[in-house]
Motif scaffolding. Structure first.
Motif, PDB file in Angstrom:
ATOM      1  N   ALA A  22       8.824  -7.410   6.939  1.00 46.25           N
ATOM      2  CA  ALA A  22       7.795  -7.409   6.211  1.00 46.25           C
ATOM      3  C   ALA A  22       7.622  -6.702   5.142  1.00 46.25           C
ATOM      4  O   ALA A  22       7.952  -5.007   5.188  1.00 46.25           O
ATOM      5  N   ALA A  23       6.170  -6.628   4.502  1.00 42.03           N
ATOM      6  CA  ALA A  23       5.991  -5.258   3.096  1.00 42.03           C
ATOM      7  C   ALA A  23       4.376  -5.631   3.405  1.00 42.03           C
ATOM      8  O   ALA A  23       3.539  -6.405   4.295  1.00 42.03           O
ATOM      9  N   SER A  24       4.572  -3.886   2.782  1.00 41.59           N
ATOM     10  CA  SER A  24       2.984  -3.834   3.131  1.00 41.59           C
ATOM     11  C   SER A  24       2.670  -1.915   2.466  1.00 41.59           C
ATOM     12  O   SER A  24       3.575  -2.510   1.829  1.00 41.59           O
ATOM     13  N   GLY A  25       0.951  -2.169   1.919  1.00 40.68           N
ATOM     14  CA  GLY A  25       1.280  -1.325   0.797  1.00 40.68           C
ATOM     15  C   GLY A  25      -0.224  -2.138   0.522  1.00 40.68           C
ATOM     16  O   GLY A  25      -0.690  -3.045   0.601  1.00 40.68           O
ATOM     17  N   ASN A  26       0.056  -1.961  -1.648  1.00 42.98           N
ATOM     18  CA  ASN A  26      -0.904  -2.129  -2.267  1.00 42.98           C
ATOM     19  C   ASN A  26      -0.457  -3.412  -3.051  1.00 42.98           C
ATOM     20  O   ASN A  26       0.403  -3.154  -3.823  1.00 42.98           O
ATOM     21  N   ILE A  27      -0.407  -4.126  -2.023  1.00 42.76           N
ATOM     22  CA  ILE A  27       0.082  -5.613  -2.342  1.00 42.76           C
ATOM     23  C   ILE A  27      -0.842  -6.380  -3.582  1.00 42.76           C
ATOM     24  O   ILE A  27      -1.717  -6.877  -2.487  1.00 42.76           O
ATOM     25  N   PHE A  28      -0.844  -6.501  -4.496  1.00 39.41           N
ATOM     26  CA  PHE A  28      -1.370  -7.674  -5.112  1.00 39.41           C
ATOM     27  C   PHE A  28      -1.636  -9.451  -4.128  1.00 39.41           C
ATOM     28  O   PHE A  28      -2.378 -10.357  -4.283  1.00 39.41           O
ATOM     29  N   SER A  29       0.149  -9.291  -4.656  1.00 37.24           N
ATOM     30  CA  SER A  29       0.928 -10.688  -5.033  1.00 37.24           C
ATOM     31  C   SER A  29       2.215 -10.455  -5.307  1.00 37.24           C
ATOM     32  O   SER A  29       3.003  -9.065  -5.069  1.00 37.24           O
ATOM     33  N   ILE A  30       3.174 -10.871  -4.294  1.00 32.45           N
ATOM     34  CA  ILE A  30       4.490 -10.946  -4.251  1.00 32.45           C
ATOM     35  C   ILE A  30       5.029 -12.039  -4.563  1.00 32.45           C
ATOM     36  O   ILE A  30       4.943 -13.467  -4.672  1.00 32.45           O
TER      37      ILE A  30
END
Length: 119
Positions: A22-30
């Motif tokens: 799982a990715a977390s944090g300041n994410i606009f898009s992956i």
């Protein structure tokens, strides 16, 4: 931005495991997400990758046994591993190319999860 991997463990030959990351944090898009592995004494290698559009790529050594998938809403990538072999034993790392809200592009690695296939 952080990647948190889970799901590794000890399994007998022929068994299955499912890895999650799982990715977390300041994410606009992956953009892309993927799984790599590194066995003792060997270089890290790509196992499988999936693009933002869902296009997948699997290493020849795992085709037909492993399947990468992604839940975009949860910023999570999975690796379903079936018919595991002793040679699959390695530390598995997840990877993602993330675009932040400041329009920075980052390549991020997870902490690694051990997969051991042994009887």
């Amino acid at each position: 931005v952080q990647l948190q991997a889970s799901g590794g463990g000890l399994v007998q030959p022929g068994g299955s495991l499912r890895l999650s990351c799982a990715a977390s944090g300041n994410i606009f898009s992956i953009n892309g997400m993927g799984w790599y592995r590194q066995a003792p004494g060997k270089q890290r290698e790509l196992v499988a990758a999936i693009s933002s559009g869902g296009t997948t790529n699997h290493a020849e050594s795992v085709k037909g046994r492993f399947t990468i998938s992604r839940d975009a809403a949860k910023n999570t990538v999975y690796l379903q591993m079936n018919s595991l072999k002793p040679e699959d034993t390695a530390v598995f790392y997840c990877n993602a190319v993330v675009v932040t809200s400041e329009d920075r592009v980052l390549e991020v690695w997870g902490q690694g999860t051990q997969v051991t296939v042994s009887s």
